[in-house]
Design a protein around this motif. Structure first.
Motif, PDB file in Angstrom:
ATOM      1  N   ILE A  56      23.126  14.955   4.801  1.00 53.66           N
ATOM      2  CA  ILE A  56      22.728  13.799   4.000  1.00 53.66           C
ATOM      3  C   ILE A  56      21.412  14.104   3.288  1.00 53.66           C
ATOM      4  N   ILE A  57      21.412  13.972   1.969  1.00 54.75           N
ATOM      5  CA  ILE A  57      20.212  14.174   1.160  1.00 54.75           C
ATOM      6  C   ILE A  57      19.487  12.838   1.008  1.00 54.75           C
ATOM      7  N   LYS A  58      18.203  12.831   1.310  1.00 51.40           N
ATOM      8  CA  LYS A  58      17.411  11.601   1.235  1.00 51.40           C
ATOM      9  C   LYS A  58      16.764  11.467  -0.150  1.00 51.40           C
ATOM     10  N   GLY A 108      17.519  11.383  10.203  1.00 48.79           N
ATOM     11  CA  GLY A 108      17.402  10.376   9.156  1.00 48.79           C
ATOM     12  C   GLY A 108      17.728   9.011   9.714  1.00 48.79           C
ATOM     13  N   LYS A 109      18.772   8.387   9.197  1.00 47.75           N
ATOM     14  CA  LYS A 109      19.203   7.104   9.749  1.00 47.75           C
ATOM     15  C   LYS A 109      19.716   7.279  11.174  1.00 47.75           C
ATOM     16  N   ILE A 123      12.669   8.940   1.926  1.00 46.08           N
ATOM     17  CA  ILE A 123      11.641   9.859   2.416  1.00 46.08           C
ATOM     18  C   ILE A 123      10.367   9.108   2.779  1.00 46.08           C
ATOM     19  N   GLU A 124      10.009   8.096   2.005  1.00 47.51           N
ATOM     20  CA  GLU A 124       8.823   7.295   2.332  1.00 47.51           C
ATOM     21  C   GLU A 124       9.008   6.583   3.670  1.00 47.51           C
ATOM     22  N   ARG A 125      10.203   6.079   3.929  1.00 43.04           N
ATOM     23  CA  ARG A 125      10.477   5.444   5.214  1.00 43.04           C
ATOM     24  C   ARG A 125      10.387   6.479   6.351  1.00 43.04           C
ATOM     25  N   MET A 126      10.876   7.678   6.103  1.00 43.51           N
ATOM     26  CA  MET A 126      10.808   8.724   7.120  1.00 43.51           C
ATOM     27  C   MET A 126       9.370   9.160   7.376  1.00 43.51           C
ATOM     28  N   LYS A 127       8.557   9.144   6.357  1.00 46.94           N
ATOM     29  CA  LYS A 127       7.142   9.494   6.536  1.00 46.94           C
ATOM     30  C   LYS A 127       6.450   8.484   7.452  1.00 46.94           C
ATOM     31  N   ALA A 130      16.300  16.527   5.526  1.00 48.67           N
ATOM     32  CA  ALA A 130      15.323  16.226   6.576  1.00 48.67           C
ATOM     33  C   ALA A 130      15.740  16.958   7.840  1.00 48.67           C
ATOM     34  N   LEU A 131      14.835  17.766   8.371  1.00 52.74           N
ATOM     35  CA  LEU A 131      15.157  18.672   9.466  1.00 52.74           C
ATOM     36  C   LEU A 131      14.193  18.487  10.624  1.00 52.74           C
TER      37      LEU A 131
END
Length: 249
Positions: free
Chosen positions: A3-5, A172-173, A10-14, A198-199
């Motif tokens: 899955i490509i973010k 990710g999710k 990406i801001e949520r993952m940060k 995201a890894l």
């Protein structure tokens, strides 16, 4: 499927990653002889929830803790317990995750309990170094195997063995997504890296042989030869400009 973010994701993952990094920084201050791994679990759980997130590991496939607390020969998935008391010279890996606004962060560190042996110190240091060797390979159009090969080469050239039973993963999710990221392998093989991947890259190394076994609790994995084990993990976003670590604060 990998899955490509997008940038919003990406801001949520940060944000999730920042909470994980802050949790690990906080718990490091409490690691000392005489404290139980359950007490460390409570410190992490309280901070994650105070930050507005949910511990990713709590009840994940039935796991009872908010962190994995893996002492000495425990490779991964150590269950926090009031019966496990840290002693001078131990090493402990704290692996934790946080879930907020629909996304996870995941990271791990191996910490020293007081003064440790030279061999334990070297194990921790080289395992951390291997992560950054792998990180150098996180470039668009490189491949997962480039990361794996770089990690393996650094660990084995320093006399450590590479755990094969557990790998890094996409994130990710879901806490665990594709692709799998082994800590050993062949360069130029595997899925190609693309911006937005995201890894969770997580080298695991042993002082002895790489073989592990899972105990009767069906979680705790230990080295078969009783040798010490260490881990170093961060959540990393692939970008056109290079790797972005979300969990190092």
């Amino acid at each position: 499927m990998i899955i490509i973010k997008n940038q919003w994701e990406i801001e949520r993952m940060k944000e999730a990653g920042r909470i994980v990094g802050e949790t690990l920084n906080l718990v490091e201050e409490s690691i000392r002889p005489g404290i139980s791994t359950l007490a460390l679990d409570k410190i992490c759980e309280e901070f994650i929830m105070k930050s507005g997130a949910i511990p990713s590991f709590k009840n994940y496939n039935g796991f009872p803790g908010s962190i994995c607390a893996s002492v000495n020969e425990v490779v991964v998935h150590g269950i926090p317990s009031k019966e496990i008391i840290l002693r001078e010279g131990d090493i402990i890996t704290i692996d934790c995750g946080a879930y907020i606004n629909g996304f996870h962060g995941d990271a791990a560190r191996t910490f020293r309990v007081g003064r440790v042996s030279e061999e334990a110190d070297r194990l921790i240091r080289v395992t951390e170094e291997s992560f950054f060797k792998g990180l150098e390979m996180v470039r668009v159009d490189n491949r997962i195997g480039d990361i794996s090969s770089a990690v393996q080469e650094h660990l084995e050239s320093n006399g450590l063995s590479v755990v094969r039973d557990f790998t890094g993963h996409g994130i990710g999710k879901d806490l665990h997504e594709s692709p799998s990221i082994p800590n050993y392998g062949t360069a130029h093989r595997g899925p190609k890296l693309r911006a937005g991947m995201a890894l969770a890259i997580e080298p695991m190394a042993n002082l002895g042989l790489y073989h592990v076994k899972v105990l009767e609790d069906n979680w705790t994995a230990v080295t078969r030869d009783g040798s010490l084990s260490a881990q170093y993990e961060n959540t990393v976003i692939v970008t056109e400009e290079g790797p972005l670590i979300t969990t190092l604060v």
